[in-house]
Design an enzyme around this catalytic site. Structure first.
Site, PDB file in Angstrom:
ATOM      1  N   LYS A  44      29.934  21.997 -13.926  1.00 34.34           N
ATOM      2  CA  LYS A  44      30.982  22.529 -14.801  1.00 34.34           C
ATOM      3  C   LYS A  44      30.805  22.069 -16.246  1.00 34.34           C
ATOM      4  CE  LYS A  44      34.231  23.198 -11.098  1.00 34.34           C
ATOM      5  NZ  LYS A  44      33.655  24.460 -10.737  1.00 34.34           N
ATOM      6  N   CYS A  45      29.566  22.002 -16.687  1.00 30.40           N
ATOM      7  CA  CYS A  45      29.222  21.519 -18.025  1.00 30.40           C
ATOM      8  C   CYS A  45      28.740  22.697 -18.869  1.00 30.40           C
ATOM      9  CB  CYS A  45      28.106  20.470 -17.880  1.00 30.40           C
ATOM     10  SG  CYS A  45      27.408  19.855 -19.409  1.00 30.40           S
ATOM     11  N   GLY A  46      28.921  22.609 -20.168  1.00 31.45           N
ATOM     12  CA  GLY A  46      28.437  23.645 -21.067  1.00 31.45           C
ATOM     13  C   GLY A  46      26.925  23.799 -21.035  1.00 31.45           C
ATOM     14  N   PHE A  47      26.217  22.796 -20.540  1.00 34.23           N
ATOM     15  CA  PHE A  47      24.754  22.830 -20.468  1.00 34.23           C
ATOM     16  C   PHE A  47      24.246  23.263 -19.088  1.00 34.23           C
ATOM     17  CE2 PHE A  47      25.706  19.806 -23.853  1.00 34.23           C
ATOM     18  CZ  PHE A  47      24.827  20.211 -24.849  1.00 34.23           C
ATOM     19  N   THR A  48      25.152  23.552 -18.172  1.00 32.46           N
ATOM     20  CA  THR A  48      24.777  23.851 -16.784  1.00 32.46           C
ATOM     21  C   THR A  48      23.868  25.067 -16.659  1.00 32.46           C
ATOM     22  OG1 THR A  48      26.780  22.819 -15.914  1.00 32.46           O
ATOM     23  CG2 THR A  48      25.682  24.412 -14.480  1.00 32.46           C
TER      24      THR A  48
END
Length: 171
Positions: A44-48
């Site tokens: 659930k990360c912006g970098f996922t």
């Protein structure tokens, strides 16, 4: 949490054992002779999206050439990996077609840091010293288990392909 205890004498990642998503202990010695990219992942990360997409691309390109990706879910950064080990594995394998090993959730900072991460961080410090700054920090490990390089979150997996090729002896 996901790894066994270590002593300060480790000189290779191959000296560690970790647990897979089903709780089975995995001796990292099985990866001797392979170049490894070890990554702390989060769903659930912006970098996922970029990281998982590019990790899968790298894996598919080099898996037949003594290369392996080892993914360690971590929920220490804004609780961006809240699922169970099985949910995390299902997410990575279904959405991003990940075929590489995904291990039990670990802690990468603090007093309960997984021993394998203590080793990685001690071997190559980063921008914040040995501390892991965020999700998707990557460690490139050579065939003998030595840490070659460390890359921050914003370093895209495909941008380190030249380093992977060099470690594989392709350059």
């Amino acid at each position: 949490m996901g790894a066994t205890q270590s002593s300060p004498a480790e000189t290779s990642i191959h000296q560690f054992a970790v647990k897979d998503t089903s709780g089975k202990e995995v001796d990292l010695g099985i990866y001797k002779g392979k170049v490894l990219l070890v990554v702390n992942v989060a769903s659930k990360c912006g970098f996922t999206d970029r990281n998982y997409t590019e990790l899968t691309e790298l894996y598919n390109k080099y898996k037949g050439k003594d290369f392996e990706i080892l993914a360690f879910p971590c929920n220490q950064f804004l609780r961006q990996e809240p699922g169970t080990d099985q949910e995390i594995k299902e997410f990575a394998c279904t959405r991003f077609k990940a075929e590489y090993p995904i291990f039990q959730k670990v802690r990468v900072n603090g007093p309960n840091t997984a021993p394998v991460y203590k080793f990685l961080k001690t071997s190559k410090s980063g921008f914040l010293g040995s501390r892991i700054k965020w999700n998707f920090t990557k460690f490139l490990v050579g065939k003998e288990g030595e840490v070659i390089a460390r890359y921050g979150t914003s370093t895209a997996p495909l941008s380190i392909e030249k380093d992977i090729k060099k470690a594989l002896g392709e350059v």
